[in-house]
Write a protein that holds these residues in place. Structure first.
Motif, PDB file in Angstrom:
ATOM      1  N   LEU A 135      -4.388  -3.622  -8.146  1.00  0.00           N
ATOM      2  CA  LEU A 135      -3.733  -3.995  -6.918  1.00  0.00           C
ATOM      3  C   LEU A 135      -4.476  -3.706  -5.504  1.00  0.00           C
ATOM      4  O   LEU A 135      -4.265  -4.611  -4.474  1.00  0.00           O
ATOM      5  N   GLN A 136      -4.650  -2.374  -5.523  1.00  0.00           N
ATOM      6  CA  GLN A 136      -5.476  -2.205  -4.286  1.00  0.00           C
ATOM      7  C   GLN A 136      -6.730  -3.077  -3.936  1.00  0.00           C
ATOM      8  O   GLN A 136      -6.884  -3.599  -2.771  1.00  0.00           O
TER       9      GLN A 136
ATOM     10  N   LEU B  63       8.517  -1.428  -6.407  1.00  0.00           N
ATOM     11  CA  LEU B  63       7.224  -2.383  -6.754  1.00  0.00           C
ATOM     12  C   LEU B  63       7.511  -3.642  -7.550  1.00  0.00           C
ATOM     13  O   LEU B  63       6.999  -4.828  -7.023  1.00  0.00           O
TER      14      LEU B  63
ATOM     15  N   ILE C  42      -2.698   0.311 -10.018  1.00  0.00           N
ATOM     16  CA  ILE C  42      -2.818   0.682  -8.663  1.00  0.00           C
ATOM     17  C   ILE C  42      -4.483   0.477  -8.164  1.00  0.00           C
ATOM     18  O   ILE C  42      -4.327  -0.388  -7.332  1.00  0.00           O
TER      19      ILE C  42
ATOM     20  N   SER D 284       0.815  -1.109   0.074  1.00  0.00           N
ATOM     21  CA  SER D 284       0.091   0.099  -0.042  1.00  0.00           C
ATOM     22  C   SER D 284       0.947   1.284  -0.032  1.00  0.00           C
ATOM     23  O   SER D 284       0.567   2.144  -0.672  1.00  0.00           O
TER      24      SER D 284
ATOM     25  N   LEU E 204       2.295   1.666  -3.501  1.00  0.00           N
ATOM     26  CA  LEU E 204       1.434   2.284  -4.375  1.00  0.00           C
ATOM     27  C   LEU E 204       1.210   3.613  -4.122  1.00  0.00           C
ATOM     28  O   LEU E 204       0.971   4.397  -5.146  1.00  0.00           O
TER      29      LEU E 204
END
Length: 105
Positions: free
Chosen positions: A57-58, A98, A54, A6, A9
């Motif tokens: 992935l979140q 990342l 983003i 997190s 990101l």
């Protein structure tokens, strides 16, 4: 891992803003429907990072889904942003972190 990811990101979002690559306007639904890697046929890489990678992935983190473990975003970013000024370096550094995070066994 989820807390670390997190933060990574958030670092990418911040780096996009600092480099002047953050977009207030999302891509069109047609652009978002691209099936090409990085949506390279329909949007710039910075939009793909901001509006595709983003959020995806979140969502995966929030749902507790397995994360991808074979990613290579940095080579594409290096190619796209070759020759840009030093303002792009924090973005490349964040993408490097990342890639390393997601590729850990």
């Amino acid at each position: 891992m989820s807390q670390h990811l997190s933060l990574l990101l958030a670092d990418i979002m911040q780096a996009l803003k600092q480099a002047g690559l953050y977009s207030q306007q999302p891509p069109s639904p047609q652009a978002m429907a691209s099936s090409m890697p990085f949506c390279c046929d329909s949007m710039p890489l910075e939009q793909w990072l901001q509006f595709v990678l983003i959020p995806r992935l979140q969502t995966m983190l929030a749902a507790g889904q397995p994360l991808p473990n074979k990613v290579a975003i940095l080579p594409m970013a290096e190619q796209v942003y070759a020759g840009r000024d030093e303002k792009i370096q924090p973005l490349l550094a964040a993408i490097t972190r990342l890639d390393l995070c997601l590729n850990k066994p």
